[in-house]
Design an enzyme around this catalytic site. Structure first.
Site, PDB file in Angstrom:
ATOM      1  N   THR A 192      37.173  35.790  37.104  1.00 11.19           N
ATOM      2  CA  THR A 192      35.964  36.877  37.062  1.00 11.19           C
ATOM      3  C   THR A 192      34.553  36.269  36.522  1.00 11.19           C
ATOM      4  O   THR A 192      34.621  35.414  35.904  1.00 11.19           O
ATOM      5  CB  THR A 192      36.208  38.174  36.411  1.00 11.19           C
ATOM      6  OG1 THR A 192      35.899  37.871  34.930  1.00 11.19           O
ATOM      7  CG2 THR A 192      37.787  38.674  36.777  1.00 11.19           C
ATOM      8  N   ASP A 193      33.565  36.991  37.102  1.00 11.62           N
ATOM      9  CA  ASP A 193      32.302  36.667  35.953  1.00 11.62           C
ATOM     10  C   ASP A 193      32.260  37.597  35.092  1.00 11.62           C
ATOM     11  O   ASP A 193      33.157  38.424  34.860  1.00 11.62           O
ATOM     12  CB  ASP A 193      31.078  36.884  37.099  1.00 11.62           C
ATOM     13  CG  ASP A 193      29.812  36.120  36.505  1.00 11.62           C
ATOM     14  OD1 ASP A 193      29.903  35.749  35.396  1.00 11.62           O
ATOM     15  OD2 ASP A 193      29.062  35.769  37.579  1.00 11.62           O
ATOM     16  N   TRP A 194      31.317  37.526  34.148  1.00  6.64           N
ATOM     17  CA  TRP A 194      31.330  38.448  32.695  1.00  6.64           C
ATOM     18  C   TRP A 194      31.524  39.757  32.854  1.00  6.64           C
ATOM     19  O   TRP A 194      30.648  40.606  33.481  1.00  6.64           O
ATOM     20  CB  TRP A 194      29.700  38.180  32.235  1.00  6.64           C
ATOM     21  CG  TRP A 194      29.575  38.525  30.955  1.00  6.64           C
ATOM     22  CD1 TRP A 194      29.192  39.578  30.476  1.00  6.64           C
ATOM     23  CD2 TRP A 194      29.812  37.558  29.730  1.00  6.64           C
ATOM     24  NE1 TRP A 194      28.882  39.443  29.133  1.00  6.64           N
ATOM     25  CE2 TRP A 194      29.362  38.474  28.577  1.00  6.64           C
ATOM     26  CE3 TRP A 194      29.975  36.301  29.372  1.00  6.64           C
ATOM     27  CZ2 TRP A 194      29.056  37.860  27.308  1.00  6.64           C
ATOM     28  CZ3 TRP A 194      29.891  35.777  28.278  1.00  6.64           C
ATOM     29  CH2 TRP A 194      29.500  36.528  26.992  1.00  6.64           C
TER      30      TRP A 194
END
Length: 771
Positions: free
Chosen positions: A312-314
């Site tokens: 995932t991203d942040w």
């Protein structure tokens, strides 16, 4: 049953079993290692491998959102995160601040020791970092131009070399995983991360993305090589074209457009062996991509056959609940994302809810054990491939070329080939070294603006602290022609402690008065550093204050060379006509000042070309591959309207101090058939007096398409050549039917029978595709 019949049945049974055994694929040694380890792991260990936290979480400090300086690891926090919860990955720098390679080695060595010694299975941590245009968070690392500037070189070799050096210096920092390259289609000039992309063209992004992946991972993707890293191509899929132009806001993209324009770059890098992939933080057609099973599993893992790690991203699993409201709580968000196809969550801070909820979901049967095992296999595969089990850290002492002069020269060469001469009225450039120069503008004396964000920190606000030994534009000019020939008054300055767009008049009238005594005014305008949501804007025009300053300087009647130093093409049409020359530097990195000075005085001949369409007005945003209806001539009759295609500068535009002449185009055949290859050749001659480099761009237009209006033209090939004065070189391209295909209304790639037009510079020729 008699003995003979029994023997026959037994023989048939054995034969069938042997046949089945032969059909079953034999596991590779790596797969055997992964399966053996997976069999020993508890559910808690597996879930822990799927969790990633930022470094501050395990550092000493008042809370997990910040750490003390100087940074030290907290044994109790490490014990809880890495031993109790058995987390598998850590990312980022503490307090958003760069560290020395030695500091990285000390920190990551202790993290690995804790994870590997105190856990029975001894699984190493996978450490990741945003190595965006160099190793972002390492002091002394070589900072290249940002991706948008690298794209302007149209030089595959330079892009690959930059990635090779970045991989070397990232490993010198004990980090084996780089969250790069960015393969989003940078088709919207409003977007705050366009500068992190390779521009608006799918082919250009695809070609340069592959070069960067190969630079990071090597030709054979052997990331056990201690000079290579695992790349993470991002952000799958359709991230940079939201309706609002603002970061992490909804996009509306048809399946046809997604497949034809946004997918090719990722497909090419997956085929090139990219090891990991990061997901789009936004929404497409109302669905958060982190929740989209169709995109993450059906398209990415099944149709494209991606076998690597999906991260995932942040904080984007939490966002499904807290931001997007598609999950009633964190537990449901975890269930949706993992079932959609996420393998590792970049949780950032609060890892306990993710781990606890995912364990409960498996026990409740809401996430299958097979989905967990698939994710963990992908994670363990990367760790084995990186050789982390045998060598969990790499040491700066084994990297003598770190920050070397040779690496720095590579960065300067890339900056020099990226800088793009957009306008040069009456050949005002190159300048005479005897001319008196006034240098002015907010970007004239700033290393921060030359680099942009992802430089020693996230937003780039700490650049001046670490980049003092490099030259700003002002400093490079002073060293080039002597301080006695240069005067400097800022005129406008950025508020460096404020938002990226905050600025103020700084001796503006004094600068205007000084212009009257100068031979040439070097006006350095653009943007301060930014990225992601903090870089959102509401007006694409260059700021009112900078525009006012440019107009006042123009009123003096002096020759003005406009130097643009910006992450996206801010509209300059209110004063562009009054500028004698315009030079686009993009975000050229630590050696951009030196490279610019060389170009301004003719020591280097400019050869950059725009990797995007530079708009003339904020409400007239196009890509060069617009539809015919966007550029039609006036019609007849009552409704005599036209469609005005009016960019300030077109995609691929870029001037030189020499001239190039193209011969008539030669074709190996006037027709192209299925299974055949068409060779397109042209002779390019340097007809000027100076040596120069030329980016040769091949455009092809499909003149008629059956059910989708064809693009005006598409880039189908490019090459960069170096020509001495008077020299001629032949450039050839090979085109197959699939290279001129488009995605039709049934979402299928198709190459239709009909006429196509080829364009190379000012030369054109047609060919036909026939069955």
């Amino acid at each position: 049953m008699n003995f003979k019949n029994y023997s026959l049945v037994l023989l048939l049974t054995l034969t069938s079993f042997q046949s089945f055994a032969q059909q079953k694929p034999k596991l590779s040694p790596l797969e055997q290692k992964i399966n053996s380890l997976l069999a020993k792991m508890t559910l808690q260990e597996k879930v822990g491998q799927m969790a990633q936290v930022t470094l501050d979480v395990i550092g000493k400090g008042k809370d997990r959102y910040s750490s003390d300086e100087p940074f030290t690891l907290d044994e109790k926090k490490m014990e809880k995160a890495l031993v109790q919860y058995k987390l598998g990955s850590v990312l980022n720098a503490s307090n958003n601040r760069a560290k020395t390679p030695q500091a990285w080695f000390d920190i990551i060595s202790k993290i690995q020791q804790t994870a590997m010694i105190k856990n029975k299975n001894g699984i190493p941590i996978l450490y990741g970092i945003d190595a965006i245009h160099g190793e972002t968070y390492t002091i002394g690392a070589t900072m290249f131009p940002q991706q948008i500037a690298q794209a302007a070189t149209f030089n595959r070799n330079l892009v690959r070399r930059g990635a090779e050096i970045t991989a070397y210096e990232t490993r010198a920092s004990s980090i084996p995983w780089a969250f790069s390259p960015l393969l989003d289609l940078g088709a919207d000039p409003r977007f705050p991360r366009q500068w992190e992309s390779f521009g608006e063209d799918p082919y250009l992004v695809s070609e340069l993305g592959v070069q960067m992946v190969k630079g990071f991972e090597g030709d054979k993707n052997d990331i056990s090589n201690p000079f290579k890293v695992a790349s993470s191509i991002k952000h799958f899929l359709g991230y940079q074209v939201p309706l609002s132009g603002k970061d992490r806001t909804p996009a509306v993209i048809s399946d046809q457009a997604l497949k034809e324009y946004h997918l090719p770059s990722f497909k090419a890098s997956i085929e090139a062996g990219a090891k990991t992939i990061m997901i789009n933080s936004g929404l497409i057609n109302g669905v958060p991509v982190h929740a989209n099973y169709k995109i993450l599993t059906k398209l990415l893992k099944e149709e494209l056959g991606f076998k690597g790690l999906v991260v995932t991203d942040w904080g984007d699993i939490e966002n499904l609940h807290k931001r997007d409201h598609v999950a009633k709580d964190n537990k449901e968000a975890v269930m949706i994302a993992i079932n959609a196809g996420i393998d590792m969550s970049m949780i950032a801070y609060n890892y306990e809810p993710f781990c606890d909820d995912l364990i409960a979901l498996v026990k409740e049967g809401k996430v299958k054990q097979s989905r967990i095992d698939d994710a963990v296999r992908r994670i363990l595969k990367i760790k084995f491939e990186l050789n982390l089990f045998d060598k969990p850290t790499t040491n700066i002492k084994d990297y003598p070329a770190f920050g070397s002069k040779a690496f720095e020269q590579s960065a300067q060469n890339t900056a020099a080939e990226s800088i793009t001469l957009l306008k040069n009225t009456n050949s005002v450039l190159p300048l005479s070294k005897s001319s008196k120069i006034l240098i002015t503008g907010p970007n004239a004396n700033s290393m921060r603006t030359l680099n942009g964000a992802w430089t020693y920190s996230w937003q780039g606000e700490k650049v001046e602290e670490f980049a003092g030994k490099y030259n700003t534009i002002l400093e490079a000019m002073e060293k080039k022609i002597g301080k006695e020939n240069v005067s400097y008054i800022p005129g406008v300055s950025y508020k460096m402690s404020g938002k990226y767009w905050e600025e103020y008049a700084d001796k503006m009238e004094e600068a205007v008065a000084a212009a009257k005594n100068a031979d040439i005014v070097l006006l350095c305008l653009g943007e301060n550093s930014y990225t992601e949501t903090p870089g959102n804007l509401s007006d694409l025009y260059l700021s009112d204050l900078q525009t006012e300053f440019a107009q006042k300087l123009a009123a003096t009647g002096k020759k003005i060379v406009l130097i643009l130093n910006e992450g996206r093409p801010r509209v300059i049409s209110k004063f562009e006509k009054k500028m004698s020359a315009v030079v686009q530097t993009y975000l050229p990195g630590n050696f951009g000042g030196n490279a610019l000075a060389d170009i301004l005085y003719g020591d280097v001949n400019p050869s950059g070309r725009l990797p995007y369409t530079y708009p003339q007005y904020p409400n007239a945003l196009f890509t060069y591959y617009h539809k015919p209806s966007e550029a039609r001539e006036t019609t007849e009759g009552v409704y005599n309207y036209d469609a005005d295609y009016n960019p300030q500068y077109q995609f691929g535009h870029g001037l030189s101090y020499t001239t190039f002449e193209y011969s008539e185009i030669k074709l190996s055949s006037k027709t192209l058939k299925k299974g055949e290859t068409l060779t397109i050749s042209v002779n390019v001659t340097n007809t000027g007096k100076a040596a120069g480099k030329e980016a040769v761009l091949l455009f092809i237009s499909d003149l008629v398409a059956s059910n989708i209006s064809p693009d005006a033209k598409r880039l189908r090939g490019f090459d960069k050549i170096d020509l001495k004065a008077g020299e001629t070189k032949t450039v050839s391209f090979k085109i197959k039917p699939e290279n001129i295909a488009y995605v039709n209304s049934d979402n299928k790639w198709i190459t239709e029978v009909g006429e196509f037009s080829i364009q190379l510079a000012d030369k054109r020729i047609k060919f036909s595709y026939v069955q």
